[in-house]
Scaffold this motif. Structure first.
Motif, PDB file in Angstrom:
ATOM      1  N   ARG A   3       7.222  39.426 -48.107  1.00 13.46           N
ATOM      2  CA  ARG A   3       6.853  38.073 -48.531  1.00 13.46           C
ATOM      3  C   ARG A   3       5.563  38.121 -49.328  1.00 13.46           C
ATOM      4  NH1 ARG A   3       7.546  35.403 -42.687  1.00 13.46           N
ATOM      5  NH2 ARG A   3       9.665  36.074 -42.377  1.00 13.46           N
ATOM      6  N   PRO A   4       5.529  37.409 -50.470  1.00 16.98           N
ATOM      7  CA  PRO A   4       4.285  37.400 -51.245  1.00 16.98           C
ATOM      8  C   PRO A   4       3.213  36.582 -50.533  1.00 16.98           C
ATOM      9  CG  PRO A   4       5.972  36.055 -52.315  1.00 16.98           C
ATOM     10  CD  PRO A   4       6.608  36.711 -51.123  1.00 16.98           C
ATOM     11  N   LEU A   5       1.974  36.971 -50.746  1.00 21.60           N
ATOM     12  CA  LEU A   5       0.848  36.224 -50.202  1.00 21.60           C
ATOM     13  C   LEU A   5       0.741  34.873 -50.908  1.00 21.60           C
ATOM     14  CD1 LEU A   5      -1.780  39.098 -50.046  1.00 21.60           C
ATOM     15  CD2 LEU A   5      -0.430  38.159 -48.162  1.00 21.60           C
ATOM     16  N   ALA A   6       0.011  33.959 -50.280  1.00 21.70           N
ATOM     17  CA  ALA A   6      -0.088  32.603 -50.822  1.00 21.70           C
ATOM     18  C   ALA A   6      -0.544  32.601 -52.280  1.00 21.70           C
ATOM     19  CB  ALA A   6      -1.032  31.769 -49.964  1.00 21.70           C
ATOM     20  N   ALA A   7      -1.552  33.378 -52.613  1.00 23.80           N
ATOM     21  CA  ALA A   7      -2.046  33.398 -53.993  1.00 23.80           C
ATOM     22  C   ALA A   7      -0.970  33.862 -54.965  1.00 23.80           C
ATOM     23  CB  ALA A   7      -3.278  34.284 -54.094  1.00 23.80           C
ATOM     24  N   ASP A   8      -0.191  34.848 -54.551  1.00 25.48           N
ATOM     25  CA  ASP A   8       0.908  35.323 -55.396  1.00 25.48           C
ATOM     26  C   ASP A   8       1.979  34.247 -55.541  1.00 25.48           C
ATOM     27  OD1 ASP A   8      -0.287  37.821 -55.706  1.00 25.48           O
ATOM     28  OD2 ASP A   8       0.721  38.627 -53.929  1.00 25.48           O
ATOM     29  N   ARG A   9       2.308  33.566 -54.432  1.00 29.44           N
ATOM     30  CA  ARG A   9       3.298  32.486 -54.491  1.00 29.44           C
ATOM     31  C   ARG A   9       2.812  31.388 -55.428  1.00 29.44           C
ATOM     32  NH1 ARG A   9       3.318  32.901 -48.888  1.00 29.44           N
ATOM     33  NH2 ARG A   9       2.203  30.919 -48.739  1.00 29.44           N
ATOM     34  N   HIS A  10       1.540  31.043 -55.323  1.00 24.46           N
ATOM     35  CA  HIS A  10       1.000  29.977 -56.165  1.00 24.46           C
ATOM     36  C   HIS A  10       1.185  30.321 -57.640  1.00 24.46           C
ATOM     37  CE1 HIS A  10      -1.887  28.693 -52.697  1.00 24.46           C
ATOM     38  NE2 HIS A  10      -0.622  28.487 -52.412  1.00 24.46           N
ATOM     39  N   GLY A  11       0.859  31.539 -57.997  1.00 23.54           N
ATOM     40  CA  GLY A  11       1.031  31.967 -59.383  1.00 23.54           C
ATOM     41  C   GLY A  11       2.480  31.923 -59.826  1.00 23.54           C
ATOM     42  N   GLN A  12       3.371  32.377 -58.963  1.00 30.91           N
ATOM     43  CA  GLN A  12       4.790  32.376 -59.305  1.00 30.91           C
ATOM     44  C   GLN A  12       5.361  30.961 -59.358  1.00 30.91           C
ATOM     45  OE1 GLN A  12       7.145  35.345 -57.181  1.00 30.91           O
ATOM     46  NE2 GLN A  12       5.286  36.540 -56.882  1.00 30.91           N
ATOM     47  N   ILE A  13       4.864  30.076 -58.504  1.00 28.74           N
ATOM     48  CA  ILE A  13       5.288  28.677 -58.546  1.00 28.74           C
ATOM     49  C   ILE A  13       4.879  28.060 -59.885  1.00 28.74           C
ATOM     50  CG2 ILE A  13       4.852  26.373 -57.588  1.00 28.74           C
ATOM     51  CD1 ILE A  13       4.658  27.806 -54.798  1.00 28.74           C
ATOM     52  N   LEU A  14       3.660  28.306 -60.310  1.00 29.70           N
ATOM     53  CA  LEU A  14       3.189  27.761 -61.581  1.00 29.70           C
ATOM     54  C   LEU A  14       3.963  28.338 -62.758  1.00 29.70           C
ATOM     55  CD1 LEU A  14      -0.635  27.678 -60.857  1.00 29.70           C
ATOM     56  CD2 LEU A  14       0.947  25.724 -60.951  1.00 29.70           C
ATOM     57  N   GLN A  15       4.321  29.620 -62.677  1.00 35.22           N
ATOM     58  CA  GLN A  15       5.144  30.220 -63.737  1.00 35.22           C
ATOM     59  C   GLN A  15       6.515  29.559 -63.792  1.00 35.22           C
ATOM     60  OE1 GLN A  15       5.193  34.405 -62.815  1.00 35.22           O
ATOM     61  NE2 GLN A  15       3.282  34.803 -63.924  1.00 35.22           N
ATOM     62  N   ALA A  16       7.110  29.306 -62.625  1.00 38.53           N
ATOM     63  CA  ALA A  16       8.415  28.639 -62.584  1.00 38.53           C
ATOM     64  C   ALA A  16       8.310  27.230 -63.164  1.00 38.53           C
ATOM     65  CB  ALA A  16       8.947  28.606 -61.154  1.00 38.53           C
ATOM     66  N   LEU A  17       7.226  26.535 -62.864  1.00 40.74           N
ATOM     67  CA  LEU A  17       7.022  25.195 -63.429  1.00 40.74           C
ATOM     68  C   LEU A  17       6.896  25.251 -64.943  1.00 40.74           C
ATOM     69  CD1 LEU A  17       4.610  23.355 -61.003  1.00 40.74           C
ATOM     70  CD2 LEU A  17       6.893  22.653 -61.672  1.00 40.74           C
ATOM     71  N   ASP A  18       6.185  26.238 -65.445  1.00 37.51           N
ATOM     72  CA  ASP A  18       6.050  26.383 -66.895  1.00 37.51           C
ATOM     73  C   ASP A  18       7.406  26.620 -67.544  1.00 37.51           C
ATOM     74  OD1 ASP A  18       3.319  25.989 -66.904  1.00 37.51           O
ATOM     75  OD2 ASP A  18       2.833  28.134 -66.950  1.00 37.51           O
ATOM     76  N   ALA A  19       8.252  27.378 -66.860  1.00 38.70           N
ATOM     77  CA  ALA A  19       9.558  27.728 -67.427  1.00 38.70           C
ATOM     78  C   ALA A  19      10.558  26.582 -67.354  1.00 38.70           C
ATOM     79  CB  ALA A  19      10.127  28.954 -66.707  1.00 38.70           C
ATOM     80  N   THR A  20      10.536  25.828 -66.248  1.00 40.61           N
ATOM     81  CA  THR A  20      11.596  24.832 -66.038  1.00 40.61           C
ATOM     82  C   THR A  20      11.115  23.398 -65.978  1.00 40.61           C
ATOM     83  OG1 THR A  20      11.443  24.999 -63.630  1.00 40.61           O
ATOM     84  CG2 THR A  20      12.962  26.516 -64.742  1.00 40.61           C
ATOM     85  N   GLY A  21       9.841  23.190 -65.714  1.00 42.47           N
ATOM     86  CA  GLY A  21       9.311  21.840 -65.614  1.00 42.47           C
ATOM     87  C   GLY A  21       9.354  21.255 -64.214  1.00 42.47           C
ATOM     88  N   THR A  22      10.256  21.762 -63.364  1.00 45.09           N
ATOM     89  CA  THR A  22      10.352  21.291 -61.987  1.00 45.09           C
ATOM     90  C   THR A  22      10.709  22.455 -61.074  1.00 45.09           C
ATOM     91  OG1 THR A  22      12.712  20.753 -62.119  1.00 45.09           O
ATOM     92  CG2 THR A  22      11.167  18.991 -62.662  1.00 45.09           C
ATOM     93  N   VAL A  23      10.344  22.314 -59.811  1.00 42.12           N
ATOM     94  CA  VAL A  23      10.741  23.283 -58.784  1.00 42.12           C
ATOM     95  C   VAL A  23      11.122  22.505 -57.537  1.00 42.12           C
ATOM     96  CG1 VAL A  23       9.349  25.233 -59.624  1.00 42.12           C
ATOM     97  CG2 VAL A  23       8.336  23.585 -58.036  1.00 42.12           C
ATOM     98  N   SER A  24      12.014  23.082 -56.739  1.00 46.44           N
ATOM     99  CA  SER A  24      12.382  22.426 -55.480  1.00 46.44           C
ATOM    100  C   SER A  24      11.867  23.239 -54.304  1.00 46.44           C
ATOM    101  CB  SER A  24      13.899  22.253 -55.375  1.00 46.44           C
ATOM    102  OG  SER A  24      14.520  23.456 -54.997  1.00 46.44           O
ATOM    103  N   VAL A  25      11.547  22.520 -53.242  1.00 47.98           N
ATOM    104  CA  VAL A  25      11.037  23.163 -52.032  1.00 47.98           C
ATOM    105  C   VAL A  25      12.066  24.151 -51.496  1.00 47.98           C
ATOM    106  CG1 VAL A  25      10.359  22.762 -49.633  1.00 47.98           C
ATOM    107  CG2 VAL A  25       9.501  21.259 -51.433  1.00 47.98           C
ATOM    108  N   SER A  26      13.311  23.739 -51.411  1.00 49.21           N
ATOM    109  CA  SER A  26      14.333  24.618 -50.824  1.00 49.21           C
ATOM    110  C   SER A  26      14.552  25.870 -51.660  1.00 49.21           C
ATOM    111  CB  SER A  26      15.638  23.858 -50.613  1.00 49.21           C
ATOM    112  OG  SER A  26      16.121  23.363 -51.839  1.00 49.21           O
ATOM    113  N   ASP A  27      14.580  25.744 -52.981  1.00 49.85           N
ATOM    114  CA  ASP A  27      14.755  26.923 -53.836  1.00 49.85           C
ATOM    115  C   ASP A  27      13.590  27.891 -53.697  1.00 49.85           C
ATOM    116  OD1 ASP A  27      17.170  25.948 -54.756  1.00 49.85           O
ATOM    117  OD2 ASP A  27      16.358  25.232 -56.671  1.00 49.85           O
ATOM    118  N   LEU A  28      12.378  27.341 -53.666  1.00 48.02           N
ATOM    119  CA  LEU A  28      11.204  28.205 -53.532  1.00 48.02           C
ATOM    120  C   LEU A  28      11.168  28.896 -52.176  1.00 48.02           C
ATOM    121  CD1 LEU A  28       8.489  25.936 -55.190  1.00 48.02           C
ATOM    122  CD2 LEU A  28       9.478  28.040 -56.137  1.00 48.02           C
ATOM    123  N   ALA A  29      11.516  28.168 -51.123  1.00 48.22           N
ATOM    124  CA  ALA A  29      11.523  28.768 -49.786  1.00 48.22           C
ATOM    125  C   ALA A  29      12.500  29.933 -49.734  1.00 48.22           C
ATOM    126  CB  ALA A  29      11.880  27.711 -48.740  1.00 48.22           C
TER     127      ALA A  29
END
Length: 91
Positions: A3-29
């Motif tokens: 499992r990635p650490l919180a800081a790594d998850r945060h970066g990857q979440i922001l990258q996903a937002l940049d790519a798609t504009g939205t993210v879902s809690v269930s998909d990220l989990a």
């Protein structure tokens, strides 16, 4: 998979937002192998840092409203069908 650490998850979440504009809690989990509550805490932290906007079930970019030009071309056929149907009611 570890499992990635919180800081790594945060970066990857922001990258996903940049790519798609939205993210879902269930998909990220599922993607990170963590609980939905963990993702909600991550999203809340990022929202508190003014990096995203939390919405029901996920998050969007700070500029959540797509541009008019983008909205005009999205589902153009469906919009045209609605317009044709609406025109039937106009004399």
């Amino acid at each position: 998979m570890s499992r990635p650490l919180a800081a790594d998850r945060h970066g990857q979440i922001l990258q996903a937002l940049d790519a798609t504009g939205t993210v879902s809690v269930s998909d990220l989990a599922q993607r990170f192998g963590v609980s939905m509550e963990t993702i909600r805490r991550d999203l809340k932290w990022l929202a508190d840092q003014n990096r995203l906007v939390m919405v029901h079930g996920g998050a969007t970019n700070l500029t959540a409203e797509p541009s008019l030009s983008r909205r005009a071309v999205e589902n153009a056929e469906g919009k045209a069908a609605i317009g044709r149907k609406a025109a039937e009611f106009v004399e």
